[in-house]
Scaffold this motif. Structure first.
Motif, PDB file in Angstrom:
ATOM      1  N   UNK A   1       0.830  -1.174   0.038  1.00  0.00           N
ATOM      2  CA  UNK A   1      -0.048  -0.086  -0.056  1.00  0.00           C
ATOM      3  C   UNK A   1       0.864   1.276   0.000  1.00  0.00           C
ATOM      4  N   UNK A   2       2.078   1.300   0.686  1.00  0.00           N
ATOM      5  CA  UNK A   2       2.929   2.462   0.797  1.00  0.00           C
ATOM      6  C   UNK A   2       3.516   2.702  -0.366  1.00  0.00           C
ATOM      7  N   UNK A   3       3.931   1.500  -1.296  1.00  0.00           N
ATOM      8  CA  UNK A   3       4.667   1.703  -2.618  1.00  0.00           C
ATOM      9  C   UNK A   3       3.624   2.293  -3.684  1.00  0.00           C
ATOM     10  N   UNK A   4       2.638   2.081  -3.481  1.00  0.00           N
ATOM     11  CA  UNK A   4       1.398   2.084  -4.640  1.00  0.00           C
ATOM     12  C   UNK A   4       1.604   3.765  -5.068  1.00  0.00           C
ATOM     13  N   UNK A   5       1.638   4.076  -6.469  1.00  0.00           N
ATOM     14  CA  UNK A   5       1.762   5.459  -6.779  1.00  0.00           C
ATOM     15  C   UNK A   5       0.513   6.235  -6.246  1.00  0.00           C
ATOM     16  N   UNK A   6       0.835   7.341  -5.906  1.00  0.00           N
ATOM     17  CA  UNK A   6      -0.278   8.463  -5.207  1.00  0.00           C
ATOM     18  C   UNK A   6      -0.826   9.189  -6.683  1.00  0.00           C
ATOM     19  N   UNK A   7      -2.239   9.083  -6.943  1.00  0.00           N
ATOM     20  CA  UNK A   7      -2.648   9.813  -7.901  1.00  0.00           C
ATOM     21  C   UNK A   7      -2.358  11.166  -7.880  1.00  0.00           C
ATOM     22  N   UNK A   8      -2.000  12.012  -9.048  1.00  0.00           N
ATOM     23  CA  UNK A   8      -1.725  13.475  -8.834  1.00  0.00           C
ATOM     24  C   UNK A   8      -3.014  14.209  -9.010  1.00  0.00           C
ATOM     25  N   UNK A   9      -3.052  14.906  -8.092  1.00  0.00           N
ATOM     26  CA  UNK A   9      -4.536  15.803  -7.650  1.00  0.00           C
ATOM     27  C   UNK A   9      -4.221  17.042  -8.511  1.00  0.00           C
ATOM     28  N   UNK A  10      -3.393  17.340  -9.273  1.00  0.00           N
ATOM     29  CA  UNK A  10      -2.955  18.725  -9.650  1.00  0.00           C
ATOM     30  C   UNK A  10      -2.973  18.931 -11.083  1.00  0.00           C
TER      31      UNK A  10
END
Length: 83
Positions: free
Chosen positions: A74-83
């Motif tokens: 879970x920690x290594x999953x890429x975070x979606x960009x909100x920008x």
């Protein structure tokens, strides 16, 4: 199934078993009577208890390992960009 089967009576099967058991058959279910038999049975049960304790420890360790793996993934999953 018996005609008088009642699913709301959890002891019906046990009661039927004891009613149909002869005294000689019931003797097999009585606890040991001599001190040697009791000591032998205690030793056997302690071995089983040790084995179960070890198995429980291994199971707990495997659960914790899988939880750590899930947290790492879970920690290594890429975070979606909100920008």
């Amino acid at each position: 199934m018996s005609a008088d089967f009642n699913p709301n009576d959890p002891f019906a099967l046990l009661r039927q078993f004891w009613q149909s058991t002869t005294p000689q058959q019931a003797q097999a279910f009585l606890p040991p009577l001599s001190e040697e038999e009791i000591d032998r049975k205690l030793a056997e049960l302690r071995v089983v208890e040790g084995w179960l304790t070890m198995s429980l420890g291994l199971l707990s360790m495997q659960i914790k390992t899988l939880e750590m793996q899930r947290a790492a993934m879970t920690a290594m999953k890429p975070k979606p960009d909100n920008g």
